[in-house]
Design an enzyme around this catalytic site. Sequence first.
Site, short mmCIF file in Angstrom:
data_model
loop_
_atom_site.label_atom_id
_atom_site.label_comp_id
_atom_site.label_asym_id
_atom_site.label_seq_id
_atom_site.Cartn_x
_atom_site.Cartn_y
_atom_site.Cartn_z
N ASN A 7 0.88 -1.17 0.00
CA ASN A 7 0.00 0.00 0.00
C ASN A 7 0.92 1.22 0.00
OD1 ASN A 7 -1.84 1.99 0.48
ND2 ASN A 7 -2.62 1.14 2.40
N ARG A 98 -2.69 -2.32 -3.27
CA ARG A 98 -3.90 -1.55 -3.03
C ARG A 98 -3.87 -0.36 -3.98
NH1 ARG A 98 -5.91 1.34 2.51
NH2 ARG A 98 -7.82 2.12 1.60
N HIS A 188 -12.89 2.61 0.25
CA HIS A 188 -12.89 1.61 1.34
C HIS A 188 -13.57 0.29 0.92
CE1 HIS A 188 -12.55 4.92 4.67
NE2 HIS A 188 -11.37 4.38 4.43
N ASN A 219 -8.75 6.99 9.99
CA ASN A 219 -8.45 8.39 9.68
C ASN A 219 -9.40 8.89 8.61
OD1 ASN A 219 -6.36 9.44 11.30
ND2 ASN A 219 -5.00 7.92 10.41
N ARG A 249 -10.65 15.49 7.11
CA ARG A 249 -11.54 15.85 5.99
C ARG A 249 -12.92 16.25 6.51
NH1 ARG A 249 -10.51 10.37 3.18
NH2 ARG A 249 -8.26 10.50 2.88
N ASP A 291 -6.67 13.09 15.87
CA ASP A 291 -6.61 11.76 16.47
C ASP A 291 -7.73 11.59 17.49
OD1 ASP A 291 -5.71 9.68 18.38
OD2 ASP A 291 -3.96 9.66 17.09
N GLY A 340 -9.88 1.99 12.97
CA GLY A 340 -9.26 2.29 14.27
C GLY A 340 -10.25 2.82 15.30
N GLU A 343 -13.20 0.10 15.86
CA GLU A 343 -12.78 -1.11 16.56
C GLU A 343 -12.38 -0.85 18.01
OE1 GLU A 343 -9.70 -2.86 14.07
OE2 GLU A 343 -11.00 -2.58 12.33
N GLU A 395 -7.95 -5.53 5.28
CA GLU A 395 -7.88 -5.30 3.84
C GLU A 395 -6.73 -6.09 3.21
OE1 GLU A 395 -8.15 -1.21 5.25
OE2 GLU A 395 -8.98 -0.73 3.29
P1 ADP Z 1 -6.17 4.58 8.92
O1 ADP Z 1 -7.45 5.05 8.32
O2 ADP Z 1 -5.02 5.50 8.68
O3 ADP Z 1 -5.88 3.12 8.66
P2 ADP Z 1 -6.89 3.70 11.59
O4 ADP Z 1 -7.92 2.75 11.08
O5 ADP Z 1 -5.70 3.13 12.27
O6 ADP Z 1 -6.40 4.71 10.49
O7 ADP Z 1 -7.64 4.69 12.60
C1 ADP Z 1 -7.00 5.75 13.20
C2 ADP Z 1 -7.97 6.41 14.18
O8 ADP Z 1 -8.36 5.44 15.16
C3 ADP Z 1 -7.35 7.58 14.94
O9 ADP Z 1 -8.30 8.63 15.05
C4 ADP Z 1 -7.10 6.97 16.31
O10 ADP Z 1 -7.13 7.92 17.34
C5 ADP Z 1 -8.28 6.03 16.44
N1 ADP Z 1 -8.03 5.06 17.50
C6 ADP Z 1 -7.15 4.05 17.52
N2 ADP Z 1 -7.18 3.43 18.74
C7 ADP Z 1 -8.07 4.09 19.50
C8 ADP Z 1 -8.57 3.96 20.84
N3 ADP Z 1 -8.11 3.01 21.63
N4 ADP Z 1 -9.51 4.81 21.25
C9 ADP Z 1 -9.97 5.78 20.44
N5 ADP Z 1 -9.57 5.97 19.18
C10 ADP Z 1 -8.64 5.14 18.71
#
Ligand code: ADP
Length: 414
Positions: A7, A98, A188, A219, A249, A291, A340, A343, A395
Amino acid sequence: MNVLVLNAGSSTLKFQLLRTDPDRMAANADERLARGQYERIGGETIYTVSTKDEATMRGTAALRDHRAVLEHLLAWLASDASSVPISSIAEIEAVGHRVTHGGERFRLSVRIDDEVLRSIEETIELAPLHNPNNLKGIQAARAALGPGIPQVAVFDTAFHHTLPDHAYLYALPYQWYRRHRVRRYGFHGTSYRYIAYRYRTKTGRTREHTKIIALHLGNGCSACAIDAGSSVDTSMGFTPLEGLVMGTRSGDLDPAILDHVGSKEGYSFPEIEGILNKQSGLLGVSGLTNDMRELLAEEAEHGDRRARLAIDLFAYRARKYIGAYLAAMNGADAVIFAGGIGENASVVRARICDGLQWMGIELDADRNAGMVGGKEGRIDREGARVEVWVIPTDEELLIARDTVRVVLGIEHPG
Ligand code: ADP
């Protein structure tokens, strides 16, 4: 078959090495041999790599481009320094990439040849921020592994090729679609395909009998309505900018804002688009960070008003999309959270679902709180009309499996 999944971003490269074949797929016994990422390519590149048996290893190296990164990666994979069970790069049998945008042409994953490469290049005008980087990854892999190693492109847009025209068209002059392909494509898609497959596996439902609303909240964030196994609506559109509130965004907005702010602040259209992509969303509203974990901490520890506002906007927009997709599909069997945030952030899931009780969506507080850190399972209250699940997305696994299917000529399950 050992498949390297890549990726490629503008200055990043994420990878996984997976071992899979039709028997392993059927038994759900695919193996993940290594994973990691390279950041700040072009300067002092930072890499983070790990294998099945080893803790994460970090390091830096001066790597000028994606090609140099790939050579570095291949050397590590085949070396004794890693515990990856391959002894030479000749044991990497295929590469799965990807690719963000497949335009209207690519409805399935394809083996990359010169003609496919040209088509991906032609799609650059639809995805100027993503496809050129994906192409760098493809070219680097070709150069490093040679033309004999099959390479497969797996598109983020492909799963959404089933959107009906009333869902993919904008209410704009129809010629814009005909002349310039202005329509919603959705992204996605690989994540949604995995989530839908996983839901069917867990529940024993057939493709025909699944109606789900999936939310990929990372993100980038989007929602998808999946009816009878096919995407029938999704929140990202012509680009990944539309729809939900995301890390940086904006998601949905009134396009009249562009000219208004442009003239007030003296921004050009490209500058505003940059702000909508990179300085809006959770970051823009909170003024703190993109974040979610940090925002939740700010809100809980310091009662930060704008952190709360950003999370509220995020949850409210997601809730509205769930309502819209219940209407689009005349109900749903399940709402599924992934990514993120989806989950891990049980508090955010609860805030999204709060207010949907009337539609049969109710969480069990304890189940919800415990479903974090990669756990998979149901979080709805006993007796609720709609199931609610957390399904960690994967993915890379789907890309590896598609790569094997394409290389072996096995029919794509869609
Ligand atoms: P990407 O889209 O870059 O793959 P991710 O799926 O890893 O990103 O998601 C990133 C987001 O998930 C960030 O906003 C991060 O703060 C949030 N995140 C990850 N772990 C936690 C957690 N334990 N509690 C709250 N938010 C989380």
